[in-house]
Write a protein that holds these residues in place. Structure first.
Motif, PDB file in Angstrom:
ATOM      1  N   SER A 184     -10.858  -0.272   2.872  1.00 25.43           N
ATOM      2  CA  SER A 184     -10.008  -0.486   1.758  1.00 25.43           C
ATOM      3  C   SER A 184      -9.725  -1.873   1.783  1.00 25.43           C
ATOM      4  CB  SER A 184      -8.473  -0.409   2.378  1.00 25.43           C
ATOM      5  OG  SER A 184      -8.584   1.351   2.492  1.00 25.43           O
ATOM      6  N   GLU A 212     -11.642   2.774   8.418  1.00 27.16           N
ATOM      7  CA  GLU A 212     -11.181   3.019   6.829  1.00 27.16           C
ATOM      8  C   GLU A 212     -11.141   1.915   6.225  1.00 27.16           C
ATOM      9  OE1 GLU A 212      -9.966   4.835   2.864  1.00 27.16           O
ATOM     10  OE2 GLU A 212     -11.261   5.536   4.938  1.00 27.16           O
ATOM     11  N   GLN A 271       0.443  -1.015   0.724  1.00 22.72           N
ATOM     12  CA  GLN A 271       0.587  -0.112  -0.466  1.00 22.72           C
ATOM     13  C   GLN A 271       0.995   0.772   0.016  1.00 22.72           C
ATOM     14  OE1 GLN A 271      -2.963   0.430   3.464  1.00 22.72           O
ATOM     15  NE2 GLN A 271      -4.225  -1.974   3.411  1.00 22.72           N
ATOM     16  N   GLU A 306     -13.224  -3.046  -0.517  1.00 25.11           N
ATOM     17  CA  GLU A 306     -13.216  -2.198  -1.703  1.00 25.11           C
ATOM     18  C   GLU A 306     -11.970  -3.118  -3.142  1.00 25.11           C
ATOM     19  OE1 GLU A 306     -11.495   2.215  -2.481  1.00 25.11           O
ATOM     20  OE2 GLU A 306     -13.557   2.877  -2.472  1.00 25.11           O
TER      21      GLU A 306
END
Length: 419
Positions: free
Chosen positions: A352, A348, A247, A355
């Motif tokens: 993430s 979050e 990431q 998604e």
């Protein structure tokens, strides 16, 4: 070179001092709040679930934030890029479920295995090839499955006591609706303030004397077992190389920085070994914190945004030294309070994970990994996270072979563009 060539540290300190600015320091503080207020509670929850003593919990926090802070300061000065070294938040979540099944010394041994394997693979050049080929959606599907129970626990608490925990969740999302405000004050901080006020109003805070005392490390000695390596080392390894570090690499690539890929794996690997001596879990290169420090909020000139990351490193070291106060403070509130904050802090991560898992390629493999991880079952003494990765990959090999070919081409192009 073991890691990529960078700048002289003393010269970088001079550049930092001459160009220090409020925007960079404030952004570093915001990133610190993001990575300490909620994630710190997640680690304490994992320590409590694993039956650790207060001294071991304090040492765990001291390790991850002290080593993370020092590593961040080093990386910022050596490469003058806004890269943050932290710890695996999903890894801490996973450990909350796994630690009760092992002696703590076995977990320490498993952490060391992660460090050694990551270091060896990076130094032999294998790591870059692995980064090109690992299907991130499958691992994110596993992460989503592991995290699911924490989300449901959060909303269960809100349903049972809406006047406190429901209000906290509402405050969290309402603050997110005001973009300008939420950039300056993280929503998790708003939830903490509202939650403490509500607990005080309903007399649910237990007074405990607090003393200003510097945190002390507790030396953790390892033992090695095959079962711990299978259940702890392998899932954590995949989280480190395929979910966490990648990431941050992607964030910096997207921002136009020249990315020192070897350093972004070697430094956390060394940090993981040192962490284990404190009883702390693996270090990683942090995607979310790196994204915050690399954003325009850290300054218009991107060549000076490394100051934000360096500032976060300084704040982290301070936080680490005050770990005892933090652990003692958590005892003053109900366990549901920390559970809700942990869930909100991971929101979050939830977004993430889902998604990334289900929005593109490898969706079938990711879905299988998600469902298997949700079961939290152990088969042949091997935990659900590893089975989730293995069976998710097997599913993708069977029904999504074209995605592997497409993913290989895309990763190769991205790495070439970064050279």
């Amino acid at each position: 070179m073991i890691i990529e060539k960078g700048y002289d540290l003393r010269e970088s300190l001079g550049v930092l001092w001459k160009n220090k600015n409020a925007a960079a320091i404030a952004t570093g503080l915001v990133a610190t709040l993001f990575s300490t207020m909620g994630p710190g509670l997640i680690v304490m929850n994992a320590a409590k679930s694993g039956g650790l003593t207060d001294a071991q919990a304090i040492s765990w926090l001291l390790g991850i934030y002290l080593i993370g802070g020092l590593s961040t300061m080093f990386m910022s000065l050596r490469y003058r890029i806004p890269v943050v070294t932290a710890f695996s938040i999903p890894g801490a979540v996973m450990l909350a479920k796994i630690l009760p099944n092992f002696a703590f010394s076995e977990a320490i041994g498993a952490y060391i295995v992660v460090a050694v394997v990551t270091l060896v693979l990076t130094l032999t050049g294998v790591m870059k090839k692995l980064v090109e080929r690992i299907p991130v959606p499958v691992m994110l599907g596993m992460v989503g499955g592991v995290l699911l129970s924490f989300a449901t626990s959060m909303f269960t608490a809100a349903i049972n006591m809406p006047q406190i925990y429901g209000v906290m969740i509402a405050a969290f999302f309402l603050s997110m609706a005001f973009k300008g405000f939420s950039k300056k004050v993280p929503p998790i901080v708003v939830a903490i303030i509202i939650g403490i006020a509500a607990l005080g109003f309903f007399n649910l805070i237990t007074p405990i004397p607090l003393s200003l005392e510097i945190a002390k490390p507790v030396l953790a000695l390892p033992t090695f077992s095959l079962r711990a390596i299978l259940d702890i080392s392998i899932p954590l390894f995949f989280l480190v190389i395929g979910v966490q570090n990648i990431q941050a690499v992607g964030v910096l690539m997207a921002a136009g920085y020249k990315v020192p890929i070897n350093a972004m794996y070697v430094v956390p690997a060394i940090g993981t070994f040192i962490n284990s001596l404190f009883g702390a879990h693996p270090a990683v290169t942090a995607g979310p914190s790196t994204a915050i420090c690399a954003s325009p909020a850290a300054g218009e000139k991107k060549e000076f945004r490394f100051i934000a990351a360096f500032s976060e490193g300084v704040f982290w070291v301070t936080f680490a030294l005050l770990a005892k106060i933090i652990v003692d403070s958590v005892k003053m509130v109900p366990k549901e309070f920390t559970a809700v904050l942990a869930g909100l802090a991971m929101f979050e991560v939830f977004r993430s994970a889902f998604e990334g898992a289900f929005a593109g390629k490898f969706r079938m493999g990711a879905l299988v990994a998600f469902f298997i991880a949700v079961t939290n079952l152990s088969i042949l003494n091997i935990g659900a996270p590893l089975w989730a990765i293995f069976l998710g990959l097997l599913t993708s090999f069977i029904v999504e072979r074209a995605d592997f070919r497409a993913d290989k081409i895309e990763n190769s192009e991205a790495i070439e563009a970064a050279k």
